[in-house]
Design a protein around this motif. Sequence first.
Motif, PDB file in Angstrom:
ATOM      1  N   THR A   1      -1.785  -4.081   7.046  1.00 33.68           N
ATOM      2  CA  THR A   1      -2.165  -3.056   6.059  1.00 33.68           C
ATOM      3  C   THR A   1      -2.994  -3.716   4.972  1.00 33.68           C
TER       4      THR A   1
ATOM      5  N   LEU B   1      -4.980   6.211  -1.326  1.00 30.80           N
ATOM      6  CA  LEU B   1      -4.037   5.309  -1.971  1.00 30.80           C
ATOM      7  C   LEU B   1      -3.396   6.017  -3.154  1.00 30.80           C
TER       8      LEU B   1
ATOM      9  N   THR C   1      -5.916  -2.642   1.478  1.00 31.67           N
ATOM     10  CA  THR C   1      -6.433  -1.587   0.598  1.00 31.67           C
ATOM     11  C   THR C   1      -7.920  -1.822   0.381  1.00 31.67           C
TER      12      THR C   1
ATOM     13  N   THR D   1      -8.392   3.492  -1.070  1.00 30.72           N
ATOM     14  CA  THR D   1      -7.954   3.857   0.274  1.00 30.72           C
ATOM     15  C   THR D   1      -7.004   2.807   0.815  1.00 30.72           C
ATOM     16  N   ALA D   2      -5.932   3.289   1.432  1.00 34.12           N
ATOM     17  CA  ALA D   2      -5.012   2.413   2.152  1.00 34.12           C
ATOM     18  C   ALA D   2      -5.379   2.432   3.631  1.00 34.12           C
TER      19      ALA D   2
ATOM     20  N   ALA E   1       0.866  -1.192   0.000  1.00 34.69           N
ATOM     21  CA  ALA E   1       0.000   0.000   0.000  1.00 34.69           C
ATOM     22  C   ALA E   1       0.890   1.227   0.000  1.00 34.69           C
TER      23      ALA E   1
ATOM     24  N   THR F   1       1.118   5.552  -0.333  1.00 35.30           N
ATOM     25  CA  THR F   1       0.419   6.833  -0.231  1.00 35.30           C
ATOM     26  C   THR F   1       1.442   7.942  -0.389  1.00 35.30           C
TER      27      THR F   1
END
Length: 466
Positions: free
Chosen positions: A375, A462, A377, A381-382, A343, A345
């Motif tokens: 973690t 993300l 996704t 969005t992460a 992930a 960002t």
Amino acid sequence: MRAILSRPGLRARTTVVAVVAMAATFVLAGLVVILLLERSLDNSTTEDARSAGRQVVNEIAKEGARSLTADDVASTGDTASVIQVLDRAGRPVASDPAIAGEPPLTSARPAPGRETVETVSRSVGGTEDDYRLVSAGVAGPGGPYVVVSARSLDPVTEASARLSLLLVLAAVPLLAFSALAVYGAVGSALRPVERMRRAVAEISTRDLSRRVDLPPGQDELHRLAATLNSMLDRLASAQGAQRRFVADASHELRSPLNTITTALGVAEHHPAAMSTAELLGVVSQETGRLRELVDDLLLLARTDDTSDNPPHAEVDLDDLARTEAERARAGRQVEVEISTAPAKTSGNPAQLRRAVRNLVDNACEHARHRIRVRTTTEDSTAVIEVGDDGPGVPPADRARIFERFVRRDDARHHPSGTTGGSAGLGLAIVAGIAARHGGRADCVEGTDPAYPGAHFRIHLPLKDTT
């Protein structure tokens, strides 16, 4: 009026625009009316000239022009309407008494049964004027002949001028009345705005309890007043939060200072009760608390400051989460489960690392035996999730726990309290960092029986890697 012109406000500008628009409408409408009137009068003049000449044409067609006299072609007795009969050589054989002895009015020579219409400027009877000429060809005994019927266009011009003057005289008072009406109407419409302005001006920062009266109706003014009241509610809420923050920060800063002051007093007045090593240990420990609290407050201030733009870079959240989990595994007496999916960002690596560290340390502080860091996704969005098998957070506290200086009652009896020092700033820092990066932080109920405690999550946008 001088004040209006020197400081043109909304009322003056609206009035000017309305008056200009109305004046343009008057001008356009006036031009249309005048043109229509001129066209109508022009056609009427042509028909009058044609009708007067037709009578003479009919008479010539029957009896010829030799028997015509001046009385037969006489019209009004002045130069406004005259008739002239020309022979085949173009010489006048009969003329209105007003133009007796004058040369032909026109050079047009239409064939019998034909006519020409023209407008010429001629001096008739010593007066220069514009005339509408209708020349008709006729075949009669001794012919052919041309009957020229002329009508002055002065009445058309005069009627247009009078109508123009009348419209101007009518437009001036109408425009003045319209200006006063628009100025008054705009002032009446803005009167609620002025009341709102005065009400807002009287609201001080010491008392934000007052609100703006809502005007009747559901129009723009009503929505403006509602927006102002909503803004005042937010300001009052922010002011209350700021005051609570200052009070809580003062209380938290006072605690280590009191401890240091007490230790120094004991060492000064009762040297035998505390050794130098013990005094240094207390001072060092409380100074560390002070430093940690000040650092947390500064970090919170930076997360609140929208003008602060720390450097951003691409951040691998899975690597960051794994690093913090490995650190917790090495330094804590709890089991750490690590489950990370790639992930990425965009953000400040140091701040994001601090947010994840706070969640991991918070989980370690409250866990009984194990924590989990993972973690995932979800669409764009992460998500970073940290769960534990501790006592958890009651549903009523799951939103409040991210506020500053908020600690649950059971946390107050914990040896170290909430992460971020014992001041209750750790989760507030997490929420602030998440918000600065376009995300959010929340606390949800765990669904895994192995981790029934608190489940804290950070949602971040993300990064698009395409």
